[in-house]
Design a protein around this motif. Structure first.
Motif, PDB file in Angstrom:
ATOM      1  N   GLU A   1       0.913  -1.429   0.084  1.00 26.64           N
ATOM      2  CA  GLU A   1      -0.065   0.101  -0.027  1.00 26.64           C
ATOM      3  C   GLU A   1       0.780   1.279   0.059  1.00 26.64           C
ATOM      4  O   GLU A   1       0.674   2.347  -1.053  1.00 26.64           O
TER       5      GLU A   1
ATOM      6  N   ARG B   1       1.554   4.580  -3.278  1.00 24.78           N
ATOM      7  CA  ARG B   1       1.218   5.974  -3.222  1.00 24.78           C
ATOM      8  C   ARG B   1       2.258   6.796  -4.132  1.00 24.78           C
ATOM      9  O   ARG B   1       3.451   6.306  -4.314  1.00 24.78           O
TER      10      ARG B   1
ATOM     11  N   THR C   1       6.746   7.413  -4.249  1.00 26.90           N
ATOM     12  CA  THR C   1       7.313   6.365  -3.547  1.00 26.90           C
ATOM     13  C   THR C   1       7.915   5.420  -4.491  1.00 26.90           C
ATOM     14  O   THR C   1       7.789   5.109  -5.598  1.00 26.90           O
TER      15      THR C   1
ATOM     16  N   TRP D   1       2.999  10.436   6.565  1.00 29.32           N
ATOM     17  CA  TRP D   1       4.234   9.314   6.479  1.00 29.32           C
ATOM     18  C   TRP D   1       4.991   9.372   7.879  1.00 29.32           C
ATOM     19  O   TRP D   1       5.282   8.192   8.528  1.00 29.32           O
TER      20      TRP D   1
END
Length: 109
Positions: free
Chosen positions: A58, A62, A65, A95
């Motif tokens: 996951e 994003r 990344t 984050w």
């Protein structure tokens, strides 16, 4: 390699101070630890985040990344976030909070 002191200051502001929060210079960057467990780090202008193995896919999906690949072997449970994805304080906070939650769930070192 130097690290982005501005990004480090933004992380410090988010984490605050306390006996469980510390910093350590590592591999030309700066690591932030909670109870001795690394939660995030800064290398250059990028953020390394310890998301844990369950959140690995996951996190890497994003925008901005990529896998954390410091030695030629991607490390599961870690993500590297490009500076372009950290311009907004809310994005950085997400984050840092994710790394903090994971590190806080580990036994203290």
């Amino acid at each position: 390699m130097a690290f982005d002191e501005g990004l480090a200051e933004r992380i410090r502001a988010r984490l605050g101070t306390g006996p469980s929060v510390s910093e350590k210079r590592m591999s030309g960057g700066l690591a932030f630890l909670y109870a001795g467990n690394m939660l995030v780090g800064v290398i250059g202008d990028e953020l390394m985040v310890r998301v844990g193995p369950d959140a690995n896919d996951e996190a890497r999906a994003r925008p901005g990344t990529r896998p954390f690949d410091f030695t030629g072997r991607p490390m599961r449970g870690w993500a590297v976030v490009d500076a372009s994805a950290l311009t907004e304080d809310d994005a950085l906070a997400e984050w840092v909070d994710q790394g903090h939650v994971f590190a806080a769930g580990l036994p203290p070192k």
